[in-house]
Scaffold this active site. Structure first.
Site, short mmCIF file in Angstrom:
data_model
loop_
_atom_site.label_atom_id
_atom_site.label_comp_id
_atom_site.label_asym_id
_atom_site.label_seq_id
_atom_site.Cartn_x
_atom_site.Cartn_y
_atom_site.Cartn_z
N LYS A 93 10.00 5.53 7.80
CA LYS A 93 9.04 4.72 7.03
C LYS A 93 7.63 4.99 7.54
CE LYS A 93 7.29 0.97 4.85
NZ LYS A 93 6.92 1.10 3.44
N ASN A 122 8.05 -2.65 -5.89
CA ASN A 122 7.84 -3.14 -4.53
C ASN A 122 6.36 -3.27 -4.24
OD1 ASN A 122 6.72 -1.16 -2.30
ND2 ASN A 122 7.89 0.12 -3.74
N GLY A 134 3.55 -3.10 1.30
CA GLY A 134 2.25 -3.11 1.97
C GLY A 134 2.25 -2.52 3.37
N CYS A 178 0.47 5.76 -1.23
CA CYS A 178 1.02 4.40 -1.32
C CYS A 178 0.24 3.60 -2.35
CB CYS A 178 0.95 3.69 0.02
SG CYS A 178 1.52 1.98 -0.13
N ILE A 207 8.09 12.12 -6.61
CA ILE A 207 6.94 11.28 -6.80
C ILE A 207 7.07 10.02 -5.94
CG2 ILE A 207 6.46 12.07 -9.13
CD1 ILE A 207 7.79 9.62 -10.29
N GLY A 241 13.23 3.82 -9.02
CA GLY A 241 14.55 3.66 -9.62
C GLY A 241 14.71 4.48 -10.89
N GLY A 300 14.19 8.16 -8.92
CA GLY A 300 15.30 7.67 -9.75
C GLY A 300 16.59 8.44 -9.65
N GLY A 359 15.94 7.54 -3.06
CA GLY A 359 15.20 6.35 -2.63
C GLY A 359 15.95 5.08 -2.97
N THR A 360 15.61 4.49 -4.10
CA THR A 360 16.11 3.17 -4.48
C THR A 360 17.64 3.08 -4.51
OG1 THR A 360 14.08 2.94 -5.74
CG2 THR A 360 15.82 1.38 -6.25
O1 RRO Z 1 4.93 0.05 1.98
C1 RRO Z 1 4.77 0.15 0.75
O2 RRO Z 1 4.40 -0.80 0.05
C2 RRO Z 1 4.99 1.42 0.03
C3 RRO Z 1 4.59 2.65 0.48
BR1 RRO Z 1 3.85 2.92 2.18
C4 RRO Z 1 4.72 3.79 -0.35
O3 RRO Z 1 4.37 4.94 -0.03
N1 RRO Z 1 5.26 3.60 -1.58
C5 RRO Z 1 5.66 2.39 -2.02
O4 RRO Z 1 6.14 2.27 -3.16
N2 RRO Z 1 5.51 1.30 -1.20
#
Ligand code: RRO
Length: 290
Positions: free
Chosen positions: A45, A69, A72, A130, A190, A216, A243, A264-265
């Protein structure tokens, strides 16, 4: 074996940063977990120089075929990553890719330099995409800014540098070309698509951070279009994601020009998804029902 930026990987499936916590997974599933690690490389992360609290809750919203999401970027900062996380990740049976983000070029440089002494770190992913933090470093969507960032950090690291691109731009291929021109070894895409969810009671934005990033199955075809555009423009390897939930989805991104695929998701739904998708890819996924 797959060769990627000098790393030797068992298969083509890795995790998307932030979507699989190898240390929590070990606590939940036991030590066995590292032995059957689902991914061919592990991307941690995003970390920043200083610790961050992240965004106020609520941080998640489930949409039709997607997840928004607004996490942050909570993390304990570079020092704690080096002192606590890296030793805990020592048992990882796959190469470690450390994802970093800074709010200035100098900060990114500092992060990259600090990782130079950490032998465990096989490659570095630069998060310039992000959607959930006001970083001040808004160059993820600017090809010239990306080139300048890479020119600044490239001499500071001997590790492969992977640039995580944003889909929230008009011309992602130009951004990828900028990253390559500055010395990036690979690009990944992406990241999430900027999105908003409204509270059911009509009180305004649901997410504590206001807006968020959509991931997703809902974004898979956007990922396919962007990976295809980028792979047609650059000569460095592309890590495709967005996705992916089965072998067929992964195959489509590979056919679009990706060298690796990230999950990912889907890992939130099925923590073993990485291994399943790698297996489905190898088997030709003929049995998968859609
Ligand atoms: O932590 C996040 O909110 C976050 C990050 Br760093 C990112 O690169 N992509 C995302 O969807 N959330």
């Amino acid at each position: 074996m797959i060769e990627f930026c000098g790393l030797r990987l068992r298969h083509r499936v890795i995790n998307a940063s932030g979507c699989f916590d190898a240390l929590s997974a070990e606590r939940v599933f036991g030590e066995q977990h590292f032995a059957q690690f689902p991914f061919a490389a592990y991307v941690s992360k995003t970390i920043t120089l200083a610790a961050r609290e992240g965004n106020p809750p609520p941080r998640l919203w489930e949409s039709a075929a997607g997840l928004i999401n607004s996490i942050g970027l909570p993390n304990r900062g570079l020092r704690a990553y080096i002192d606590a996380d890296l030793p805990a990740l020592a048992g990882l049976p796959v190469p470690l890719i450390t994802n970093v983000m800074g709010s200035t070029m100098e900060e990114v440089g500092e992060l990259v330099e600090a990782l130079e002494d950490q032998r465990q770190v096989a490659a570095i992913e630069l998060n310039v995409s992000c959607p959930n933090v006001a970083t001040g470093l808004d160059i993820g969507a600017d090809p010239r800014g990306l080139e300048a960032l890479l020119r600044h950090v490239r001499p500071l690291s001997s590790r492969p540098l992977i640039v995580k691109l944003t889909p929230n731009t008009a011309d992602v291929a130009a951004c990828a070309a900028g990253a390559q021109a500055g010395g990036a070894d690979a690009v990944s895409l992406i990241n999430t698509l900027r999105a908003v969810a409204l509270a059911p009671d009509g009180s305004g934005a649901w997410l504590g951070g206001g807006s968020g990033g959509l991931s997703g199955p809902a974004i898979r075809t956007v990922a396919l279009a962007q990976v295809s555009a980028v792979a047609g423009r650059v000569t460095i390897p592309v890590v495709g994601m967005g996705g992916v939930s089965c072998g067929r989805d992964a195959r489509e991104l590979l056919d679009a020009g990706a060298t690796l695929v990230a999950v990912g998701t889907e890992s939130f739904r099925d923590p073993a998804a990485g291994a399943r998708i790698a297996r489905e890819l190898e088997d030709g996924f003929t049995q998968i029902a859609h």
